[in-house]
Design a protein around this motif. Sequence first.
Motif, PDB file in Angstrom:
ATOM      1  N   LYS A   1     -56.439  20.000   1.876  1.00 47.74           N
ATOM      2  CA  LYS A   1     -57.888  19.241   1.819  1.00 47.74           C
ATOM      3  C   LYS A   1     -57.871  17.971   2.806  1.00 47.74           C
ATOM      4  N   GLY A   2     -57.344  18.281   3.907  1.00 42.98           N
ATOM      5  CA  GLY A   2     -57.456  17.007   5.034  1.00 42.98           C
ATOM      6  C   GLY A   2     -56.165  15.913   4.722  1.00 42.98           C
ATOM      7  N   GLN A   3     -55.471  16.172   3.620  1.00 43.85           N
ATOM      8  CA  GLN A   3     -54.348  14.986   3.635  1.00 43.85           C
ATOM      9  C   GLN A   3     -52.906  15.776   3.832  1.00 43.85           C
ATOM     10  N   ILE A   4     -52.063  14.924   4.242  1.00 50.42           N
ATOM     11  CA  ILE A   4     -50.604  15.429   4.271  1.00 50.42           C
ATOM     12  C   ILE A   4     -50.051  15.180   2.990  1.00 50.42           C
ATOM     13  N   ARG A   5     -49.755  16.408   2.019  1.00 48.64           N
ATOM     14  CA  ARG A   5     -49.341  16.292   0.708  1.00 48.64           C
ATOM     15  C   ARG A   5     -47.862  16.572   0.694  1.00 48.64           C
ATOM     16  N   SER A   6     -46.950  17.020   1.682  1.00 49.71           N
ATOM     17  CA  SER A   6     -45.617  16.980   1.623  1.00 49.71           C
ATOM     18  C   SER A   6     -45.193  17.330   3.089  1.00 49.71           C
ATOM     19  N   VAL A   7     -43.841  16.819   3.099  1.00 56.04           N
ATOM     20  CA  VAL A   7     -42.969  16.846   4.286  1.00 56.04           C
ATOM     21  C   VAL A   7     -41.826  17.376   3.995  1.00 56.04           C
ATOM     22  N   TYR A   8     -41.209  18.081   4.630  1.00 55.78           N
ATOM     23  CA  TYR A   8     -39.536  18.299   4.374  1.00 55.78           C
ATOM     24  C   TYR A   8     -39.021  18.596   5.974  1.00 55.78           C
ATOM     25  N   THR A   9     -37.639  18.657   5.958  1.00 54.95           N
ATOM     26  CA  THR A   9     -37.096  18.821   7.279  1.00 54.95           C
ATOM     27  C   THR A   9     -35.916  19.832   7.214  1.00 54.95           C
ATOM     28  N   SER A  10     -36.029  20.310   8.475  1.00 54.40           N
ATOM     29  CA  SER A  10     -34.555  21.450   8.671  1.00 54.40           C
ATOM     30  C   SER A  10     -34.232  21.261  10.138  1.00 54.40           C
ATOM     31  N   SER A  11     -33.188  21.736  10.368  1.00 52.24           N
ATOM     32  CA  SER A  11     -32.741  21.566  11.792  1.00 52.24           C
ATOM     33  C   SER A  11     -31.723  22.449  12.146  1.00 52.24           C
ATOM     34  N   ASN A  12     -31.542  22.599  13.448  1.00 52.85           N
ATOM     35  CA  ASN A  12     -30.375  23.539  14.127  1.00 52.85           C
ATOM     36  C   ASN A  12     -29.127  22.938  14.244  1.00 52.85           C
ATOM     37  N   ASP A  13     -28.687  22.249  13.440  1.00 51.92           N
ATOM     38  CA  ASP A  13     -27.249  21.553  13.717  1.00 51.92           C
ATOM     39  C   ASP A  13     -26.229  22.592  13.947  1.00 51.92           C
TER      40      ASP A  13
END
Length: 188
Positions: A125-137
């Motif tokens: 609904k037009g809002q950032i509700r969550s962010v999580y990260t991953s990587s290729n270490d």
Amino acid sequence: MSHKIFTSLLILASLFAVRCTKESKSGLSQGTTAEEMAIQFVNAFYSFDEDSLKSVLRHAAESQPGILYYQKWAQCGNYQVVQRNDFVVKNDSLLICPVTVKDDLIGALAIDFNVTDSFHVKVIKGQIRSVYTSSNDPDLYFEAKDWVRQNRPDLIDKSCEGIWEDGTTPCECVKGMVAGFRAFNSTR
């Protein structure tokens, strides 16, 4: 500074000021797309300005502690953006934003590799509700982390307490880890 450069900068500043006056209460321009919101998130993260990142994450309260910790970790680990890769739209609310960086951790391992961190940004609904990260270490990164925990806990025990949860010393933690990675690398 030449008159042309000064005039150009003045015009750009004026355009930016106009754009800022058209922002909604959410801090985003009316009609902002999920992709534009994700770009704003990535820009805020790599600005290393905590207030800017908090503003972008104001509707993602559960994600704030971990992402704010990671921002400070990245800042103190000297993350430098090498390349912003194309976003991947997973579904109508999830974008994956991969950013390739050069950092002190991999530098301490003395390998020719740049890590790609991927931010999984959920927009509802037009809002950032969550962010999580991953990587290729690379595997060597995890090997070095384990070695530091077993052989040089003095470098990280206190400073990395509560890492990624409620930790309050991301700078000291990443710097301790970098020192540990250097020690690990000298044993190889």
